[in-house]
Design a protein around this motif. Sequence first.
Motif, PDB file in Angstrom:
ATOM      1  N   UNK A 118       0.683  -1.329  -0.341  1.00 14.37           N
ATOM      2  CA  UNK A 118       0.051   0.300  -0.008  1.00 14.37           C
ATOM      3  C   UNK A 118       0.945   1.319  -0.243  1.00 14.37           C
ATOM      4  N   UNK A 119       0.050   2.781  -0.776  1.00 11.98           N
ATOM      5  CA  UNK A 119       1.404   3.501  -0.450  1.00 11.98           C
ATOM      6  C   UNK A 119      -0.164   5.042  -1.100  1.00 11.98           C
ATOM      7  N   UNK A 120       0.060   6.219  -1.032  1.00  8.89           N
ATOM      8  CA  UNK A 120      -0.871   7.074  -1.066  1.00  8.89           C
ATOM      9  C   UNK A 120      -0.037   8.001  -1.974  1.00  8.89           C
ATOM     10  N   UNK A 121      -1.151   8.564  -3.067  1.00  4.38           N
ATOM     11  CA  UNK A 121      -0.610   9.550  -3.481  1.00  4.38           C
ATOM     12  C   UNK A 121      -1.187  10.802  -3.060  1.00  4.38           C
ATOM     13  N   UNK A 122      -0.829  12.003  -2.625  1.00  5.65           N
ATOM     14  CA  UNK A 122      -1.685  13.525  -2.678  1.00  5.65           C
ATOM     15  C   UNK A 122      -2.057  14.291  -3.566  1.00  5.65           C
ATOM     16  N   UNK A 123      -3.675  13.992  -3.805  1.00  3.48           N
ATOM     17  CA  UNK A 123      -3.907  15.434  -5.047  1.00  3.48           C
ATOM     18  C   UNK A 123      -4.718  16.118  -4.905  1.00  3.48           C
ATOM     19  N   UNK A 124      -4.220  16.654  -3.521  1.00  2.00           N
ATOM     20  CA  UNK A 124      -4.967  18.286  -3.442  1.00  2.00           C
ATOM     21  C   UNK A 124      -3.962  18.914  -1.941  1.00  2.00           C
ATOM     22  N   UNK A 125      -4.173  19.757  -1.768  1.00  2.00           N
ATOM     23  CA  UNK A 125      -4.115  20.401  -0.407  1.00  2.00           C
ATOM     24  C   UNK A 125      -4.992  21.305  -0.573  1.00  2.00           C
ATOM     25  N   UNK A 126      -5.563  22.165  -0.023  1.00  2.00           N
ATOM     26  CA  UNK A 126      -6.225  23.493   0.652  1.00  2.00           C
ATOM     27  C   UNK A 126      -5.939  23.287   2.165  1.00  2.00           C
ATOM     28  N   UNK A 127      -5.513  24.655   2.290  1.00  2.00           N
ATOM     29  CA  UNK A 127      -5.497  25.214   3.771  1.00  2.00           C
ATOM     30  C   UNK A 127      -6.416  26.141   4.046  1.00  2.00           C
ATOM     31  N   UNK A 128      -6.456  25.780   5.744  1.00  2.00           N
ATOM     32  CA  UNK A 128      -7.940  26.214   5.806  1.00  2.00           C
ATOM     33  C   UNK A 128      -7.858  27.065   7.098  1.00  2.00           C
ATOM     34  N   UNK A 129      -6.071  27.404   7.707  1.00  2.00           N
ATOM     35  CA  UNK A 129      -6.105  27.346   8.522  1.00  2.00           C
ATOM     36  C   UNK A 129      -4.476  28.112   8.447  1.00  2.00           C
ATOM     37  N   UNK A 130      -3.361  28.790   9.181  1.00  2.00           N
ATOM     38  CA  UNK A 130      -2.183  28.344   9.119  1.00  2.00           C
ATOM     39  C   UNK A 130      -1.099  26.457   9.776  1.00  2.00           C
ATOM     40  N   UNK A 131      -1.998  26.585  10.559  1.00  2.00           N
ATOM     41  CA  UNK A 131      -1.986  25.541  11.225  1.00  2.00           C
ATOM     42  C   UNK A 131      -3.012  23.767  10.626  1.00  2.00           C
ATOM     43  N   UNK A 132      -3.252  24.115   9.450  1.00  2.00           N
ATOM     44  CA  UNK A 132      -4.950  22.783   9.019  1.00  2.00           C
ATOM     45  C   UNK A 132      -4.522  22.656   7.589  1.00  2.00           C
ATOM     46  N   UNK A 133      -5.186  21.737   7.235  1.00  2.00           N
ATOM     47  CA  UNK A 133      -5.329  21.421   5.684  1.00  2.00           C
ATOM     48  C   UNK A 133      -6.026  20.543   5.455  1.00  2.00           C
TER      49      UNK A 133
END
Length: 183
Positions: A118-133
């Motif tokens: 198993x593995x994972x590929x990130x397809x999108x990152x959206x920041x919700x704050x300076x310390x969360x996404x």
Amino acid sequence: MVSQMVLGRHSRGTRPRTAAWAAAAMLVLAPAAAACGDDDDAPEAPARSPALGTSPPATPERDAPADPAAARAEVEKNWKTFFDPGTPVNDKAKVLEDGDRMQPLLTAFAKDPNAKRSSATVTDVKFTSATGADVTYDLLVGGQPALPDSKGSAVLQDEVWKVSVKTLCALVQLSGNASAPGC
């Protein structure tokens, strides 16, 4: 719903549902769950929200990290590290929120034969704050998507962008083991 949060939209064509369950099941072993955490863990305090009818002012430091491109790169790198079957448990713990506390569960994952595929590929990152996404990723088994468009989150802890415990626990619940200590 946890399954919707974790799976996102998961029906592509006629992909058997069993592949998704197999991928989730490989993440949790009953003995590992029993060995993880302790029953005295206090629940996390809920995040404070603004008073009804008000919202905090939008500021760059509230909505995103100071360097969003560097933060995104770190999120992607650390998710790849966390889900890489070749990563030693101690290194996985370094990129998981509260990783020291969750290490017994990580150790059990490392022993599971399915985890080695198993593995994972990130397809999108959206920041919700300076310390969360919010993170969208594909969980792969043998290089093939088993849980495409999965939803998770990353948190900035100790100046490192980490896979959130919330994401790990959502996968634990998806596997059917909702009683895993630490989650």
